[in-house]
Design an enzyme around this catalytic site. Sequence first.
Site, mmCIF file in Angstrom:
data_model
loop_
_atom_site.group_PDB
_atom_site.id
_atom_site.type_symbol
_atom_site.label_atom_id
_atom_site.label_comp_id
_atom_site.label_asym_id
_atom_site.label_seq_id
_atom_site.Cartn_x
_atom_site.Cartn_y
_atom_site.Cartn_z
ATOM 1 N N GLU A 35 0.867 -1.172 0.000
ATOM 2 C CA GLU A 35 0.000 0.000 0.000
ATOM 3 C C GLU A 35 0.908 1.227 0.000
ATOM 4 O O GLU A 35 1.814 1.307 0.848
ATOM 5 C CB GLU A 35 -0.886 -0.018 1.260
ATOM 6 C CG GLU A 35 -1.897 1.101 1.222
ATOM 7 C CD GLU A 35 -2.788 1.190 2.455
ATOM 8 O OE1 GLU A 35 -2.753 0.276 3.305
ATOM 9 O OE2 GLU A 35 -3.500 2.209 2.556
ATOM 10 N N ARG A 260 5.672 -12.953 9.499
ATOM 11 C CA ARG A 260 6.314 -11.689 9.128
ATOM 12 C C ARG A 260 7.688 -11.610 9.775
ATOM 13 O O ARG A 260 7.962 -12.270 10.780
ATOM 14 C CB ARG A 260 5.454 -10.498 9.537
ATOM 15 C CG ARG A 260 5.153 -10.462 11.035
ATOM 16 C CD ARG A 260 4.212 -9.319 11.398
ATOM 17 N NE ARG A 260 4.884 -8.041 11.331
ATOM 18 C CZ ARG A 260 4.515 -7.036 10.529
ATOM 19 N NH1 ARG A 260 3.500 -7.162 9.715
ATOM 20 N NH2 ARG A 260 5.159 -5.902 10.555
ATOM 21 N N LYS A 270 4.809 0.600 9.234
ATOM 22 C CA LYS A 270 4.839 1.906 8.563
ATOM 23 C C LYS A 270 4.226 2.998 9.430
ATOM 24 O O LYS A 270 4.691 4.127 9.421
ATOM 25 C CB LYS A 270 4.097 1.810 7.222
ATOM 26 C CG LYS A 270 4.935 1.155 6.146
ATOM 27 C CD LYS A 270 4.237 1.193 4.805
ATOM 28 C CE LYS A 270 3.202 0.106 4.732
ATOM 29 N NZ LYS A 270 2.663 -0.081 3.378
#
Length: 567
Positions: A35, A260, A270
């Site tokens: 994104e 992850r 982020k």
Amino acid sequence: MKIEKSKSNFIRDIIDEDLKTDKYGGRVHTRFPPEPNGYLHIGHAKSICLNFGIAADYAGLCNLRFDDTNPETEEIEYAESIKEDVRWLGFDWDDRLYYASDYFEQLYTYAAQLTEKGMAYVCDLSIDQVREYRGTLTKPGKDSPYRKRSVEENLDLLKRMKEGEFEEGSRILRAKIDMSHPNVLMRDPTLYRIRKKNHYRTGDKWCIYPTYDFTHCLSDSIEGITNSICTLEFENNRPLYDWILDQLEIHHPQQIEFARLNLSHTVLSKRKLLELVDEGQVSGWDDPRMPTISGLRRRGYTPESIRNFCDQIGVAKANSIVDLVQLENSLREELNRTAPRFMAVLRPLKVIIVNYPEDKVEELDAINNPEDPSMGTRKVSFSRVLYIEQDDFREEPPKKFYRLSPDREVRLRYAYFITCVDVIKNKNTGEVVELHCTYDPATRGGDAPDGRRVKSTMHWVSANHAIDAEVRLYDNLFTKRDTSEVKEGTDFKSNLNPKSLEILTACKLEPGLKGVAPGSHCQFERLGYFCVDTVDTSAEKLVFNRTVSLRDTWAKISKAVEQQKVT
Ligand code: ATP
Ligand code: MG
């Protein structure tokens, strides 16, 4: 197709099986779907290496797709930085750069199809009511009073939502699944919401935007993705993705979840990284302390070192924290082989060789990289006035301090044996400002013909020949290994390391470093690996970043702790 054994993992096992059963006609097609709401970090690098790596190894394809459905947080700057970072890491999406926002029309058609099938409805509950009706993990939800709307009414309302007739928050389009489903995500999740916001690519064309969940699985399907690889958090979303794709009866990629990457002493989110940037805790997304790709690049990391790291850590099904040291080691290993060595004095202390002629200059031979003889040798200038490291002198040496002290002889690398004969101090402060030493002309090159030995070899530069530079030393951005552990009542920033940056402005470097290109690497002997800063270096000012120290000091500390435990 032959796959290297070291690379085998459960994801590749699934793909091997798909190929055997011809599930996708022998195709392997992956994607990296960021994104554009921030810069990429090392966690994303893991996903990039995995997706592009699998495509390459199976002669398949990997798309770069921007999952850009949120008009509030997405920006062109982020999209551009992501492209730059993926390319820099060494991957290529050819002509397969896609944007979920390019699918808005198609996604709307799918939404209308679901509505037409009676599998989606327009709901007028407020956000709070939706939450209340949803129930909890232990309590089933209850049906929205709007759930029984007719298909005709739903289609009409959806169209009018699209045309901007209704206010933000007044209506949503929801999937009609099951309000008592044990998986809360399946309790009539939102597919579309009204947002009267400009989107960075589609401008004001749309005032309704699809949710991430609706968009993500459909974008994968539209692109013909075979293996939709994502992180473990999305395991719960998989039934929803399956439901949407099955209802629409369209191409159905296989989602595979992996753990992850969590890295010690930093944060990989982020949102948190943006907070550090916005609050000025760091100089920007590319601050060399940041775990962003742009930060690591500026710090001096190479694409190879990051790719090797991602290879080494592999993929797993369980979350864990990888030590930052492992990333650093991957770079050390490379720079040890490739970086030319120089001498640099970071905290200079003046040394006068009192028995060396005033005007004499000698050019001495130095080895560029003992690991790689093909890198050759260079000349370094020696003269009467030199600089050594302040740390390399002690007036009263403690036990086991073998470097320079009064009346002690040491070796200057590639040069001579010197002996300290006098210590000059500032009368007011008592600070040592200058040393007087003698040299032994017979030890030229660093060896005594009579076989006498010294216990220490030190780096140095010639004062008249040295060039000036600023050097920035970095330490971990956070003090805690696991940055998710925070004291009650504080946030993640309470773990920030106040000593993560030290700036030294009076450094003296070997003249061979003059005009060295921004971004290039070298080893400063005994001090670590450094690179020329690409942002703050100018014609007037040379700035070096310390990329990594020579050895891993943290490992030494933990080893010592371990040994204490054993004994
Ligand atoms: P963040 O948590 O930093 O905001 P995100 O998952 O929201 O990350 P996206 O832009 O959605 O960011 O991520 C793009 C891809 O990168 C996703 O497929 C995601 O699974 C993957 N990814 C993100 N963070 C990590 C990580 N720490 N380790 C491995 N893959 C990751
Ligand atoms: Mg995400």
